[in-house]
Design a protein around this motif. Structure first.
Motif, PDB file in Angstrom:
ATOM      1  N   ARG A   1      21.075  13.717  -0.322  1.00 33.52           N
ATOM      2  CA  ARG A   1      20.663  14.991   0.281  1.00 33.52           C
ATOM      3  C   ARG A   1      20.480  16.089  -0.759  1.00 33.52           C
ATOM      4  O   ARG A   1      19.829  17.094  -0.508  1.00 33.52           O
ATOM      5  N   ARG A   2      21.065  15.907  -1.922  1.00 33.02           N
ATOM      6  CA  ARG A   2      20.910  16.922  -2.972  1.00 33.02           C
ATOM      7  C   ARG A   2      19.588  16.823  -3.714  1.00 33.02           C
ATOM      8  O   ARG A   2      19.239  17.690  -4.504  1.00 33.02           O
ATOM      9  N   ALA A   3      18.838  15.742  -3.522  1.00 32.78           N
ATOM     10  CA  ALA A   3      17.564  15.578  -4.227  1.00 32.78           C
ATOM     11  C   ALA A   3      16.529  16.551  -3.676  1.00 32.78           C
ATOM     12  O   ALA A   3      16.603  16.962  -2.511  1.00 32.78           O
ATOM     13  N   SER A   4      15.549  16.925  -4.517  1.00 35.32           N
ATOM     14  CA  SER A   4      14.523  17.885  -4.070  1.00 35.32           C
ATOM     15  C   SER A   4      13.731  17.297  -2.913  1.00 35.32           C
ATOM     16  O   SER A   4      13.315  17.997  -2.000  1.00 35.32           O
ATOM     17  N   SER A   5      13.477  15.983  -3.001  1.00 35.19           N
ATOM     18  CA  SER A   5      12.672  15.352  -1.969  1.00 35.19           C
ATOM     19  C   SER A   5      13.251  13.969  -1.692  1.00 35.19           C
ATOM     20  O   SER A   5      13.859  13.358  -2.587  1.00 35.19           O
ATOM     21  N   ILE A   6      13.068  13.492  -0.483  1.00 33.29           N
ATOM     22  CA  ILE A   6      13.624  12.178  -0.119  1.00 33.29           C
ATOM     23  C   ILE A   6      12.501  11.349   0.496  1.00 33.29           C
ATOM     24  O   ILE A   6      11.742  11.851   1.343  1.00 33.29           O
ATOM     25  N   ALA A   7      12.385  10.079   0.014  1.00 34.27           N
ATOM     26  CA  ALA A   7      11.386   9.187   0.604  1.00 34.27           C
ATOM     27  C   ALA A   7      12.114   8.053   1.302  1.00 34.27           C
ATOM     28  O   ALA A   7      13.050   7.485   0.760  1.00 34.27           O
ATOM     29  N   VAL A   8      11.686   7.756   2.519  1.00 28.99           N
ATOM     30  CA  VAL A   8      12.311   6.651   3.261  1.00 28.99           C
ATOM     31  C   VAL A   8      11.368   5.454   3.194  1.00 28.99           C
ATOM     32  O   VAL A   8      10.194   5.560   3.585  1.00 28.99           O
ATOM     33  N   LEU A   9      11.880   4.362   2.687  1.00 31.36           N
ATOM     34  CA  LEU A   9      11.067   3.151   2.558  1.00 31.36           C
ATOM     35  C   LEU A   9      11.421   2.168   3.668  1.00 31.36           C
ATOM     36  O   LEU A   9      12.595   2.003   4.005  1.00 31.36           O
ATOM     37  N   ASP A  10      10.415   1.538   4.202  1.00 36.45           N
ATOM     38  CA  ASP A  10      10.654   0.483   5.177  1.00 36.45           C
ATOM     39  C   ASP A  10       9.608  -0.598   4.945  1.00 36.45           C
ATOM     40  O   ASP A  10       8.406  -0.316   4.929  1.00 36.45           O
ATOM     41  N   GLU A  11      10.070  -1.817   4.701  1.00 33.84           N
ATOM     42  CA  GLU A  11       9.180  -2.947   4.451  1.00 33.84           C
ATOM     43  C   GLU A  11       8.081  -2.624   3.437  1.00 33.84           C
ATOM     44  O   GLU A  11       6.897  -2.873   3.662  1.00 33.84           O
ATOM     45  N   GLY A  12       8.482  -2.002   2.350  1.00 35.53           N
ATOM     46  CA  GLY A  12       7.554  -1.785   1.237  1.00 35.53           C
ATOM     47  C   GLY A  12       6.619  -0.603   1.383  1.00 35.53           C
ATOM     48  O   GLY A  12       5.680  -0.458   0.595  1.00 35.53           O
ATOM     49  N   ARG A  13       6.824   0.251   2.396  1.00 36.88           N
ATOM     50  CA  ARG A  13       5.972   1.451   2.523  1.00 36.88           C
ATOM     51  C   ARG A  13       6.859   2.679   2.714  1.00 36.88           C
ATOM     52  O   ARG A  13       7.970   2.563   3.210  1.00 36.88           O
ATOM     53  N   VAL A  14       6.263   3.839   2.400  1.00 34.84           N
ATOM     54  CA  VAL A  14       6.973   5.092   2.668  1.00 34.84           C
ATOM     55  C   VAL A  14       6.702   5.464   4.120  1.00 34.84           C
ATOM     56  O   VAL A  14       5.544   5.598   4.532  1.00 34.84           O
ATOM     57  N   VAL A  15       7.763   5.589   4.903  1.00 30.52           N
ATOM     58  CA  VAL A  15       7.552   5.950   6.316  1.00 30.52           C
ATOM     59  C   VAL A  15       7.867   7.426   6.580  1.00 30.52           C
ATOM     60  O   VAL A  15       7.398   7.989   7.567  1.00 30.52           O
ATOM     61  N   GLU A  16       8.662   8.031   5.685  1.00 28.39           N
ATOM     62  CA  GLU A  16       8.943   9.469   5.827  1.00 28.39           C
ATOM     63  C   GLU A  16       9.151  10.042   4.436  1.00 28.39           C
ATOM     64  O   GLU A  16       9.675   9.364   3.565  1.00 28.39           O
TER      65      GLU A  16
ATOM     66  N   LYS B   1      13.059  -0.687  -2.734  1.00 31.30           N
ATOM     67  CA  LYS B   1      13.433   0.465  -3.567  1.00 31.30           C
ATOM     68  C   LYS B   1      13.510   0.075  -5.049  1.00 31.30           C
ATOM     69  O   LYS B   1      12.923   0.726  -5.911  1.00 31.30           O
ATOM     70  N   THR B   2      14.269  -1.002  -5.328  1.00 33.98           N
ATOM     71  CA  THR B   2      14.421  -1.408  -6.733  1.00 33.98           C
ATOM     72  C   THR B   2      13.086  -1.874  -7.304  1.00 33.98           C
ATOM     73  O   THR B   2      12.770  -1.610  -8.473  1.00 33.98           O
ATOM     74  N   THR B   3      12.295  -2.512  -6.468  1.00 37.52           N
ATOM     75  CA  THR B   3      10.978  -2.986  -6.923  1.00 37.52           C
ATOM     76  C   THR B   3      10.136  -1.805  -7.399  1.00 37.52           C
ATOM     77  O   THR B   3       9.458  -1.865  -8.432  1.00 37.52           O
ATOM     78  N   LEU B   4      10.215  -0.730  -6.640  1.00 33.67           N
ATOM     79  CA  LEU B   4       9.455   0.477  -6.994  1.00 33.67           C
ATOM     80  C   LEU B   4       9.835   0.965  -8.398  1.00 33.67           C
ATOM     81  O   LEU B   4       8.994   1.305  -9.225  1.00 33.67           O
ATOM     82  N   ILE B   5      11.135   0.913  -8.678  1.00 36.73           N
ATOM     83  CA  ILE B   5      11.632   1.351  -9.990  1.00 36.73           C
ATOM     84  C   ILE B   5      11.175   0.406 -11.092  1.00 36.73           C
ATOM     85  O   ILE B   5      10.785   0.826 -12.183  1.00 36.73           O
ATOM     86  N   LYS B   6      11.205  -0.887 -10.779  1.00 34.71           N
ATOM     87  CA  LYS B   6      10.778  -1.859 -11.794  1.00 34.71           C
ATOM     88  C   LYS B   6       9.317  -1.625 -12.156  1.00 34.71           C
ATOM     89  O   LYS B   6       8.921  -1.760 -13.315  1.00 34.71           O
ATOM     90  N   LEU B   7       8.520  -1.282 -11.172  1.00 31.42           N
ATOM     91  CA  LEU B   7       7.104  -1.021 -11.453  1.00 31.42           C
ATOM     92  C   LEU B   7       6.955   0.257 -12.287  1.00 31.42           C
ATOM     93  O   LEU B   7       6.126   0.334 -13.189  1.00 31.42           O
ATOM     94  N   LEU B   8       7.800   1.241 -11.963  1.00 37.82           N
ATOM     95  CA  LEU B   8       7.750   2.496 -12.713  1.00 37.82           C
ATOM     96  C   LEU B   8       8.151   2.270 -14.180  1.00 37.82           C
ATOM     97  O   LEU B   8       7.631   2.923 -15.090  1.00 37.82           O
TER      98      LEU B   8
ATOM     99  N   HIS C   1       0.832  -1.216   0.000  1.00 39.65           N
ATOM    100  CA  HIS C   1       0.000   0.000   0.000  1.00 39.65           C
ATOM    101  C   HIS C   1       0.861   1.259   0.000  1.00 39.65           C
ATOM    102  O   HIS C   1       0.696   2.146   0.832  1.00 39.65           O
ATOM    103  N   LEU C   2       1.772   1.306  -0.926  1.00 38.39           N
ATOM    104  CA  LEU C   2       2.733   2.413  -0.964  1.00 38.39           C
ATOM    105  C   LEU C   2       2.115   3.655  -1.625  1.00 38.39           C
ATOM    106  O   LEU C   2       1.547   3.574  -2.716  1.00 38.39           O
TER     107      LEU C   2
END
Ligand SMILES: Nc1ncnc2c1ncn2[C@@H]1O[C@H](COP(=O)(O)OP(=O)(O)OP(=O)(O)O)[C@@H](O)[C@H]1O
Length: 638
Positions: free
Chosen positions: A587-602, A419-426, A398-399
């Motif tokens: 840190r140079r990216a506009s936004s940062i997403a933290v993934l944990d066990e298949g969800r975005v936690v931050e 993380k890589t899974t997310l890219i493969k889906l994209l 449920h990301l």
């Protein structure tokens, strides 16, 4: 009278023809008929030549007994009348010579035509399998072990010298010619000796059938052991190729590998020659009895004067032709069975490879509304996306995640976070099992995958090392624009690999593999820069979404620092998703997403996440403390 040329009357016979054709097509097909249709598709000319040669190969041997009989009849007549042989004798002798010559020509033509036809069939099938594998919608099915197995068997089919589907052109035509010779010879014999002809045909057909059953069993054994022979190949490769041989030596694995190789070989040999082929033996004995008995009868009848020399010669030769036909068809038996079995496996492989091809190419929304060239203009959104690999647990749960258009998003998280899974889906390699990925509000699943992928440029963790020239390795970012040398060089400069390429023995034309003459391999970090240059070349030619999965994993400190420094310039205006465990880049990216066990936690900017003092801040401080210990000043908070 006016002819009625209305479309209705013209269409009717055509549609009747079409429905007849459809009915014919829908009939169940034996693999031999399926092969004939394939062969016809591969080359009409060689198909016709093979057919003609088969016809000649089947009929020319049948003429020999008749002509020989006629010659012997003439000779007997001269002997009886004590006359001088006339020119007819010469004609019959020349006819025998012509028969032999024709037989030889027919056999040669058959060999050439069947080989050419077989080559064309194999090429067409190989191309078909490659196309099915490469153009299927995603890669999900290509990670399914059963499909991988099928596809590799399908591919191996073309490497073996035995049992390639194309060989059916030679073996089937040999079989048809052989059977026709058997039947034709029996018919010739039937004119003189019906019981002998019936016994001969029955024994020959029985033998052919038993040989076919035995060949089928042998082919089944061959395929039963395919899995084992592939395992043996793999073990052999492990012991003999440079990448694996390093670890084999360091960890002392050679004894273990040898033991496994031997036990696999023994298992693959199980069942070979364990059963005596009783039925083929019985059938062959029956055939031999008929032939020897028949010959004995012919000779005794001729000696006793009950059979003219002419009839005796025709019958004896007919027996021999029947035997030759039998040998021709049984000689091809095993090869035919192997090739038929590989054809069946090939068909299953091609079906499995194509399984993920979409039913409809696209609903047309991507090209119709905006053209694929400027998406995304707003954002890419993952909405409640879940995904599980075949046979695996949930990699994404449920990301929810937004990648703003024209900005960069870094994705961080522990190993296996998804993380890589997310890219493969994209990249549309897989489809979400639940939820949607929206591009400017449109469901990615509804896009034509090829059109969407033209928007993407990617550096994958396991990026491809093509054993081709340096130029080709970069140009593959947009292969149809490979002549854009300036673009290739600009991409190489941006990726920091231009100097290394200039130092290669043949510059841009150096094959990047030491296995080729004049070639030179590259280091892990250099290969990573080549992959980055390939992606940048695609960006240069219009890709608007840049995906970077651990682009600095193999880079040395200087190259990594350069990538950090140039990250903003490289990704300016692009919708970028970067995965990295190196926080100095992240840190140079506009936004940062933290993934944990298949969800975005931050999710937030570096400063926002540091202020949040959550998972990101902990990971960042841990890494910066390590770098601070090592005296690297650049990775510090704030
Ligand atoms: N092809 C696959 N088949 C089955 N499971 C897989 C496959 N690829 C990944 N997984 C599983 O999916 C989960 C997420 O993997 P993924 O590669 O997305 O992690 P990641 O965050 O990129 O990890 P890393 O930082 O180590 O690269 C892991 O539990 C992994 O074992």
């Amino acid at each position: 009278m006016e002819l009625d040329r209305s479309p209705m009357t013209l269409a009717r016979p055509r549609s009747r023809l079409a429905s007849l054709r459809n009915a014919w097509r829908s009939l169940p097909r034996s693999s031999h008929v399926r092969f004939a249709r394939l062969a016809l598709r591969a080359s009409r000319t060689w198909f016709a030549a093979t057919l003609l040669a088969t016809l000649l190969a089947a009929t020319t041997p049948l003429a020999t007994p008749m002509v020989t009989g006629a010659l012997i009849g003439e000779v007997s007549a001269w002997q009886a009348s004590a006359a001088t042989p006339g020119s007819t004798a010469l004609w019959w002798a020349a006819a025998i010579g012509a028969c032999l010559l024709l037989q030889w020509l027919a056999a040669s033509l058959l060999r050439v035509a069947a080989a050419a036809l077989g080559e064309r069939v194999d090429t067409m099938l190989q191309r078909g399998l490659m196309k099915a594998v490469m153009t299927s919608d995603g890669i999900e099915h290509l990670e399914d072990p059963a499909t991988i197995d099928l596809i590799s068997v399908g591919r191996e089919t073309f490497r073996s010298s035995w049992g390639r589907p194309g060989q059916l052109a030679a073996t089937l035509s040999g079989m048809v010619a052989g059977r026709a010779m058997m039947i034709g010879a029996s018919l010739i014999l039937a004119r003189f000796q019906m019981p002998l002809a019936v016994a001969l045909l029955a024994a020959a057909l029985w033998t052919a059938r038993e040989e076919k059953v035995a060949s089928r069993q042998e082919a089944a054994h061959h395929y039963g052991s395919t899995e084992l022979s592939r395992r043996m190949d793999y073990l052999h490769e492990l012991g003999s190729t440079p990448p694996a041989s390093k670890e084999v030596r360091v960890f002392g694995l050679s004894g273990l590998l040898l033991d496994r190789f031997t036990s696999t070989w023994r298992r693959s040999m199980d069942g070979v020659l364990t059963s005596l082929p009783v039925r083929p033996l019985l059938a062959t004995t029956a055939l031999a009895t008929v032939v020897i008995g028949g010959l004995a009868w012919i000779v005794s009848a001729a000696v006793a004067g009950r059979l003219s020399p002419e009839a005796a010669a025709v019958q004896a030769q007919a027996l021999m032709v029947c035997l030759a036909g039998m040998r021709l068809s049984s000689w091809t038996g095993l090869q035919t069975e192997l090739a038929t079995a590989t054809l069946r496996r090939y068909e299953r492989a091609a079906e499995a490879a194509a399984a993920a091809r979409p039913a409809a190419r696209s609903d047309g929304r991507l090209p119709a509304r905006t053209g694929p060239d400027d998406l995304p203009r707003e954002a890419i959104r993952f909405e409640g996306v879940s995904f599980s690999y075949p046979g695996g647990g949930e990699a994404l749960r449920h990301l929810d995640l937004t990648v703003p258009a024209g900005r960069s998003l870094a994705v961080v998280g522990a190993n296996g976070a998804g993380k890589t899974t997310l890219i493969k889906l994209l990249c549309r390699m897989y489809r979400p099992s639940d939820g949607r990925i929206l591009v400017d509000g449109m469901d990615l699943a509804s896009f034509d995958p090829a059109a969407w992928r033209r928007r993407l440029a990617a550096v994958f963790q396991d990026s491809m090392r093509f054993p081709l020239t340096a130029r080709a390795n970069i140009a593959f970012g947009r292969p149809h624009l490979a002549s854009d040398q300036a673009g290739i060089e600009a991409a190489a400069v941006s990726a920091g690999i231009a100097d290394d390429v200039a130092g290669l023995p043949h510059g841009w034309d150096t094959p990047l593999s030491s296995e080729y003459a004049g070639g030179s391999d590259m280091s892990g970090g250099q290969w990573q820069k080549i992959a980055l240059a390939r992606a940048l070349f695609a960006v240069h030619h219009g890709a608007g979404v840049l995906i970077l999965d651990e682009p600095a994993a193999h880079l040395d400190a200087r190259s990594e620092a350069r990538l950090h420094d140039e990250f903003l310039a490289l990704t300016e205006g692009l919708t970028t998703v970067i995965i990295s465990h190196r926080f100095s880049t992240v840190r140079r990216a506009s936004s940062i997403a933290v993934l944990d066990e298949g969800r975005v936690v931050e999710q937030g900017s570096h400063d926002e996440l540091m202020a949040l003092d959550g998972a990101y801040a902990r990971m960042f401080l841990l890494q910066s403390a390590r770098f601070a210990d090592a005296g690297a000043p650049e990775v510090r908070s704030g």
